[in-house]
Motif scaffolding. Structure first.
Motif, PDB file in Angstrom:
ATOM      1  N   VAL A 230       8.620 -25.196  33.181  1.00 41.32           N
ATOM      2  CA  VAL A 230       7.909 -25.678  34.365  1.00 41.32           C
ATOM      3  C   VAL A 230       6.719 -26.495  33.885  1.00 41.32           C
ATOM      4  CG1 VAL A 230       6.621 -24.986  36.430  1.00 41.32           C
ATOM      5  CG2 VAL A 230       8.562 -23.592  35.647  1.00 41.32           C
ATOM      6  N   THR A 231       6.544 -27.681  34.423  1.00 42.63           N
ATOM      7  CA  THR A 231       5.416 -28.518  34.019  1.00 42.63           C
ATOM      8  C   THR A 231       4.871 -29.305  35.199  1.00 42.63           C
ATOM      9  OG1 THR A 231       4.675 -30.310  32.557  1.00 42.63           O
ATOM     10  CG2 THR A 231       6.971 -30.396  33.271  1.00 42.63           C
ATOM     11  N   GLY A 232       3.585 -29.582  35.149  1.00 39.08           N
ATOM     12  CA  GLY A 232       2.952 -30.429  36.162  1.00 39.08           C
ATOM     13  C   GLY A 232       3.124 -31.907  35.872  1.00 39.08           C
ATOM     14  N   LEU A 233       3.708 -32.217  34.726  1.00 37.36           N
ATOM     15  CA  LEU A 233       4.067 -33.620  34.459  1.00 37.36           C
ATOM     16  C   LEU A 233       5.287 -33.964  35.307  1.00 37.36           C
ATOM     17  CD1 LEU A 233       3.877 -33.492  30.553  1.00 37.36           C
ATOM     18  CD2 LEU A 233       2.399 -34.899  32.000  1.00 37.36           C
ATOM     19  N   THR A 234       5.458 -35.243  35.615  1.00 38.69           N
ATOM     20  CA  THR A 234       6.702 -35.594  36.304  1.00 38.69           C
ATOM     21  C   THR A 234       7.849 -35.268  35.351  1.00 38.69           C
ATOM     22  OG1 THR A 234       6.513 -37.876  35.579  1.00 38.69           O
ATOM     23  CG2 THR A 234       5.743 -37.382  37.804  1.00 38.69           C
ATOM     24  N   HIS A 235       8.881 -34.698  35.947  1.00 38.43           N
ATOM     25  CA  HIS A 235       9.962 -34.143  35.126  1.00 38.43           C
ATOM     26  C   HIS A 235      11.314 -34.532  35.715  1.00 38.43           C
ATOM     27  CE1 HIS A 235       8.131 -31.218  37.981  1.00 38.43           C
ATOM     28  NE2 HIS A 235       9.374 -31.129  38.413  1.00 38.43           N
ATOM     29  N   ASP A 236      12.331 -34.392  34.888  1.00 42.22           N
ATOM     30  CA  ASP A 236      13.685 -34.668  35.384  1.00 42.22           C
ATOM     31  C   ASP A 236      14.298 -33.375  35.917  1.00 42.22           C
ATOM     32  OD1 ASP A 236      14.473 -33.183  33.193  1.00 42.22           O
ATOM     33  OD2 ASP A 236      14.975 -34.949  31.977  1.00 42.22           O
ATOM     34  N   GLU A 237      15.564 -33.405  36.220  1.00 41.41           N
ATOM     35  CA  GLU A 237      16.197 -32.232  36.834  1.00 41.41           C
ATOM     36  C   GLU A 237      16.193 -30.996  35.934  1.00 41.41           C
ATOM     37  OE1 GLU A 237      19.194 -34.329  40.024  1.00 41.41           O
ATOM     38  OE2 GLU A 237      20.063 -33.531  38.171  1.00 41.41           O
ATOM     39  N   GLY A 239      13.676 -30.072  34.308  1.00 38.63           N
ATOM     40  CA  GLY A 239      12.326 -29.511  34.354  1.00 38.63           C
ATOM     41  C   GLY A 239      11.446 -30.010  33.226  1.00 38.63           C
ATOM     42  N   PHE A 240      12.024 -30.780  32.299  1.00 35.60           N
ATOM     43  CA  PHE A 240      11.225 -31.272  31.176  1.00 35.60           C
ATOM     44  C   PHE A 240      10.590 -32.614  31.515  1.00 35.60           C
ATOM     45  CE2 PHE A 240      13.875 -28.076  29.236  1.00 35.60           C
ATOM     46  CZ  PHE A 240      12.958 -27.425  28.420  1.00 35.60           C
ATOM     47  N   PRO A 241       9.416 -32.855  30.904  1.00 36.85           N
ATOM     48  CA  PRO A 241       8.675 -34.075  31.215  1.00 36.85           C
ATOM     49  C   PRO A 241       9.476 -35.337  30.928  1.00 36.85           C
ATOM     50  CG  PRO A 241       7.411 -32.670  29.706  1.00 36.85           C
ATOM     51  CD  PRO A 241       8.737 -32.028  29.895  1.00 36.85           C
ATOM     52  N   THR A 242       9.222 -36.340  31.745  1.00 34.52           N
ATOM     53  CA  THR A 242       9.855 -37.635  31.499  1.00 34.52           C
ATOM     54  C   THR A 242       8.868 -38.739  31.847  1.00 34.52           C
ATOM     55  OG1 THR A 242      11.675 -39.102  32.047  1.00 34.52           O
ATOM     56  CG2 THR A 242      10.889 -37.705  33.819  1.00 34.52           C
ATOM     57  N   ASN A 245      10.429 -44.184  34.700  1.00 34.66           N
ATOM     58  CA  ASN A 245       9.786 -44.571  35.955  1.00 34.66           C
ATOM     59  C   ASN A 245      10.638 -44.219  37.170  1.00 34.66           C
ATOM     60  OD1 ASN A 245       9.129 -46.950  33.770  1.00 34.66           O
ATOM     61  ND2 ASN A 245       7.352 -46.170  34.861  1.00 34.66           N
ATOM     62  N   GLU A 246      11.927 -44.475  37.029  1.00 46.65           N
ATOM     63  CA  GLU A 246      12.808 -44.246  38.167  1.00 46.65           C
ATOM     64  C   GLU A 246      12.891 -42.757  38.504  1.00 46.65           C
ATOM     65  OE1 GLU A 246      17.406 -44.982  39.422  1.00 46.65           O
ATOM     66  OE2 GLU A 246      16.680 -45.940  37.579  1.00 46.65           O
ATOM     67  N   ILE A 247      13.031 -41.942  37.456  1.00 43.95           N
ATOM     68  CA  ILE A 247      13.138 -40.490  37.678  1.00 43.95           C
ATOM     69  C   ILE A 247      11.823 -39.942  38.237  1.00 43.95           C
ATOM     70  CG2 ILE A 247      13.444 -38.259  36.521  1.00 43.95           C
ATOM     71  CD1 ILE A 247      15.370 -39.689  34.582  1.00 43.95           C
ATOM     72  N   SER A 248      10.706 -40.434  37.704  1.00 48.24           N
ATOM     73  CA  SER A 248       9.405 -39.970  38.194  1.00 48.24           C
ATOM     74  C   SER A 248       9.244 -40.294  39.675  1.00 48.24           C
ATOM     75  CB  SER A 248       8.272 -40.631  37.405  1.00 48.24           C
ATOM     76  OG  SER A 248       8.371 -40.280  36.051  1.00 48.24           O
ATOM     77  N   GLY A 249       9.575 -41.513  40.036  1.00 49.52           N
ATOM     78  CA  GLY A 249       9.464 -41.932  41.434  1.00 49.52           C
ATOM     79  C   GLY A 249      10.364 -41.110  42.341  1.00 49.52           C
ATOM     80  N   LYS A 250      11.573 -40.852  41.863  1.00 50.46           N
ATOM     81  CA  LYS A 250      12.531 -40.093  42.673  1.00 50.46           C
ATOM     82  C   LYS A 250      12.066 -38.663  42.913  1.00 50.46           C
ATOM     83  CE  LYS A 250      17.304 -40.744  42.236  1.00 50.46           C
ATOM     84  NZ  LYS A 250      18.498 -40.964  41.368  1.00 50.46           N
ATOM     85  N   LEU A 251      11.437 -38.085  41.887  1.00 45.38           N
ATOM     86  CA  LEU A 251      10.944 -36.708  42.020  1.00 45.38           C
ATOM     87  C   LEU A 251       9.895 -36.624  43.132  1.00 45.38           C
ATOM     88  CD1 LEU A 251      10.456 -33.720  41.039  1.00 45.38           C
ATOM     89  CD2 LEU A 251       8.698 -34.672  39.546  1.00 45.38           C
TER      90      LEU A 251
END
Lengths: 380, 179, 274
Positions: A230-237, A239-242, A245-251
């Motif tokens: 679990v992270t407060g960074l934007t993450h992919d499905e 749960g790890f940071p990414t 840009n596209e994945i961050s926006g989608k989240l």
């Protein structure tokens, strides 16, 4: 054993705890602050009796962090505070939003800014509730106007938090928090309790932040065998940071959409004498009690006036306010601040009819007379 | 015929006017009528003057605050001075006899030995709030709230070891009005 | 030795998250390794281990490890961890923080978690600098040293983190370095065994920022510094003169006291037995 009465004279703050416990709250972390302290005190008293946990943290930053930890470890969690503490909680409110960890934050509003008027009512955190933490994020905020409603919407707040995996704010004010009224307890069989969706797959197949069709990923508690990150960074499905840009926006879009697109499911409001109303008073929380009296008084003078009372403050009830503006000749927004909810009402209704403000920031509840004077004065 | 009553109870911090207000509100909901109780908090509630309010009503109570009380209780000069202007002109003033009052006022006045009764008849000033409840109850009337219900409300809200003393205080309070 | 590196890697690391983001020569990898070895030595169930971190270089460690891992906000790791531990005392909760993370922005949470003696093992990767943001001075940057925000030399006095933790109420306290890895592992093991708040400071090294700014040489030289300038606290007993101008390492304090979640359980049990 069962001779216990089904009703009681209670303060709003006490009713808040009763509702939370009925919804399944078993973890509370908080820091003393007027006028919300009774919520912590009663939680401290009652939780251990139910096998639940209470902890007084070192500040509100920590209180918010602790309830997220408590929720992640599997207990339904709540904190309660007032203005200054609510400001401190904003940091980890955002964390709960992006990590999708359900929890309930009660803010019993008092006069601000800063230390302000600690013992007096205000509604100055309407906008802070929505925009207090940085970045785009979902916000659900519910505003009860009685002891009974505080109990019922405390339950609702937990249910929404659990269902949508999001922090929910119960936005009270000192008037409602401290007044005593009859609370009619519900039988447990009448109370709908929603619990978070759990994964049904094997641990090795669990993709912690992969949403189902309903946009909500199933949530495992730490310790249940589903080891995940679990992270407060934007993450992919996973749960790890990414940094993608596209994945961050989608989240961020998804966590906002899962609330905004389900707005009908979390829409609560009251309409009072609205059928033929030409003048509409929009009011919520403690002020709506004055507005209702003002409507009655003005109706006695044959003024066609009604009240629209949002209980769901956020997301903004755009559809309902828009409908109100189709029929109304004038809208007054009465609130204990300098015009915060007004901004939203005016944005939606302002093109259809004049929207006016009735404000009070003295630390006293707006009176029915102040409302009717404003409305009648506006007509002369 | 009773429809709605607004009471303001005032005194100095520690005299227990908030508990007195809670007891009345508690009894009212037990009776099946609507009640709402509010109070002032903060520095005002710690020493100095203290006030609590109750509205009881047959109908739903919307605005929760008392603006123009029908009954004002003032146990001290300070609280009388502070709140007398808010009393409805057809209302009832109940003051401790130690309070200097303006006698040609339009409202009904009961100047009663509340503090003295508590101290001398019951042996402690601690029960002056319940003596007050008795006096206020005598004015509200048995047609509004049953006496049994009042007694139960007092019993439930005061410390268990003080129940008997408080019940006596309540009865003495009633006598101050009815003689 | 059956716990060779590749076995440990396979057993405890999220191999697909590697390589890690730390700079060449950084001491954090070694310290992370000592955490894993300590967990392995004690044979803890991976499902019951929770690793919590804050923000900074140190905070990335949990992401590489196959436990329940929580990467929180800057300074708040212990507050999150407190919630987790109190909600489910069966979990082994380990917090990894940096020096700024634990003692500047998170200093208040550190002293209160220690005061409560809640059963959390806190490990600070202390590299004397804010590395993630590019080399600003931290509460453990020595007096007079340079950093991007101390271009004329640091005039702040540094914290002794172990004394701080002990003074606040930690019941197990020790210090080792990335060079003294076996000692670090042993201290973590003991910290995990202590039923209470354990505080282990791991002196790390940051050749990229702290080292370069202060002309400390490369990673090898910085390790050599640890080798030459640290002594075990035990020397104080017989040869205190050997400790002069040295950094003390080892177990400083081991004094179990009632643990927070156990004390809370006593309250709960009172009602259950009624």
């Amino acid at each position: 054993m069962n001779s216990e009465k089904k009703y009681k004279l209670l303060q709003g703050n006490e009713a808040c705890v009763e509702g939370a416990l009925a919804a399944g709250m078993r973890f509370f972390a908080g820091y003393p602050i007027t006028p919300s302290t009774e919520i912590a005190e009663i939680s401290a008293q009652k939780l251990p009796q139910l096998g639940g946990k209470f902890i007084q943290m070192e500040d509100e930053l920590a209180s918010m962090a602790a309830i997220i930890g408590g929720s992640l470890a599997g207990l339904k969690s709540m904190t309660a505070t007032s203005g200054p503490g609510f400001s401190l909680m904003q940091e980890n409110f955002g964390y709960a939003a992006i990590t999708e960890i359900p929890c309930v934050i009660v803010n019993v509003q008092r006069g601000g800014p800063s230390t302000g008027l600690p013992t007096s009512p205000a509604q100055g955190e309407i906008m802070q509730a929505k925009w207090g933490t940085h970045g785009d994020h979902p916000v659900v905020a519910l505003t009860p106007n009685s002891v009974q409603e505080t109990y019922e919407y405390a339950i609702e707040a937990f249910n929404i938090a659990e269902k949508y995996r999001t922090p929910v704010i119960l936005l009270m004010d000192e008037t409602v928090g401290h007044m005593r009224e009859k609370l009619q307890f519900k039988d447990p069989s009448e109370i709908k309790v929603v619990n978070r969706k759990k994964p049904t797959c094997k641990p090795e197949e669990y993709i912690a932040y992969k949403p189902d069709e309903d946009m909500i990923p199933p949530m495992a508690s730490f310790g249940e065998g589903y080891r995940y990150h679990v992270t407060g960074l934007t993450h992919d499905e996973t749960g790890f940071p990414t940094n993608n840009n596209e994945i961050s926006g989608k989240l961020v879009q998804r966590i906002v959409d899962k609330v905004e697109k389900n707005i009908d499911d979390i829409t609560f409001y009251e309409e009072y004498k609205m059928e033929d109303a030409e003048i509409v008073i929009v009011a919520f929380g403690g002020v709506s009690r004055a507005a209702k009296s003002a409507v009655d008084n003005m109706r006695n003078n044959n003024i066609k006036v009604g009240m629209f009372r949002p209980i769901t403050i956020w997301p903004f009830l755009e559809k309902q306010i828009s409908a109100v503006s189709e029929k109304a000749k004038e809208i007054y927004v009465a609130e204990m601040n300098l015009g915060q909810y007004f901004i939203e009402v005016d944005r939606v209704a302002g093109k259809k009819c004049p929207v006016k403000k009735i404000n009070k920031i003295t630390g006293e509840l707006i009176t029915p007379k102040e409302i009717s004077d404003a409305v009648m004065g506006g007509r002369e | 015929m009773f429809d709605k009553l607004e009471l303001r109870l005032s005194g100095s911090g520690g005299q227990g006017v908030i508990l007195a207000a809670i007891i009345i509100a508690d009894a009212a909901i037990e009776q099946g009528i609507n009640a709402i109780q509010t109070q002032s908090y903060g520095p005002e509630a710690r020493g100095g003057s203290s006030k609590a309010e109750v509205i009881i009503s047959k109908d739903e109570i919307n605005f929760p605050k008392v603006t123009t009380p029908n009954i004002l209780l003032a146990l001290t000069q300070n609280s009388y001075d502070k709140y007398i202007a808010t009393l409805d002109k057809n209302g009832i003033l109940v003051v401790d006899e130690s309070v200097d009052i303006v006698h040609d006022a339009p409202y009904t006045i009961y100047s009663l030995p509340i503090l003295e009764t508590a101290q001398n008849k019951l042996g402690t000033h601690m029960v002056s709030n319940i003596v007050s409840v008795g006096a206020l109850y005598a004015l509200i009337g048995e047609d509004v709230i049953d006496k049994d219900i009042m007694l139960k409300s007092i019993t439930n809200r005061v410390p268990p070891v003080t129940v008997d003393k408080n019940i006596s205080a309540f009865e003495e309070g009633i006598k101050l009005i009815r003689g | 030795m059956n716990t060779n590196c590749s076995n440990l890697t396979e057993k405890y690391f999220r191999v697909n998250r590697l390589p890690h983001i730390w700079c060449p020569g950084c001491g954090h990898g070694t310290l992370m390794n000592t955490v894993v070895r300590a967990i392995d030595k004690l044979g803890l169930n991976k499902d019951e281990v929770v690793l919590v971190s804050g923000i900074g270089c140190s905070s990335r460690a949990p992401g590489y490890l196959d436990f329940n891992t929580l990467h929180t906000t800057h300074g708040r790791a212990l507050a999150f961890a407190t919630g987790i531990k109190l909600a489910n005392p069966k979990l082994h909760v380990i917090v990894i923080m940096g020096d700024g993370d634990s003692s500047a922005i998170g200093g208040n949470h550190l002293i209160h978690a220690a005061r409560r003696n809640i059963d959390i093992t806190t490990i600070v990767f202390n590299n004397n600098i804010y590395g993630m943001t590019g080399g600003q001075y931290s509460p453990t940057t020595p007096y007079g040293d340079f950093a991007t925000t101390a271009p004329f030399g640091n005039i702040d006095k540094p914290f002794d983190l172990c004394s701080l933790a002990q003074g606040a109420g930690a019941t197990y306290v020790g210090r080792a370095t990335a060079y003294h890895a076996p000692m670090m592992q042993k201290l973590i093991e003991n910290g995990l065994k202590n039923k209470g708040f354990s505080f282990i400071e791991g002196l790390s090294l940051c050749p990229t920022y702290y080292g370069r700014k202060n002309k400390k040489g490369n990673a090898v030289k910085m390790h050599t510094f640890f080798k030459d300038n640290c002594v075990d606290v035990k020397v104080l007993e017989k040869n205190p003169e050997k400790a002069e101008n040295k950094i003390l390492l080892g177990e400083f304090y081991n004094n179990p006291k009632p643990e927070y979640t156990e004390s809370y359980q006593v309250i709960i049990d009172k009602f259950q037995n009624k």
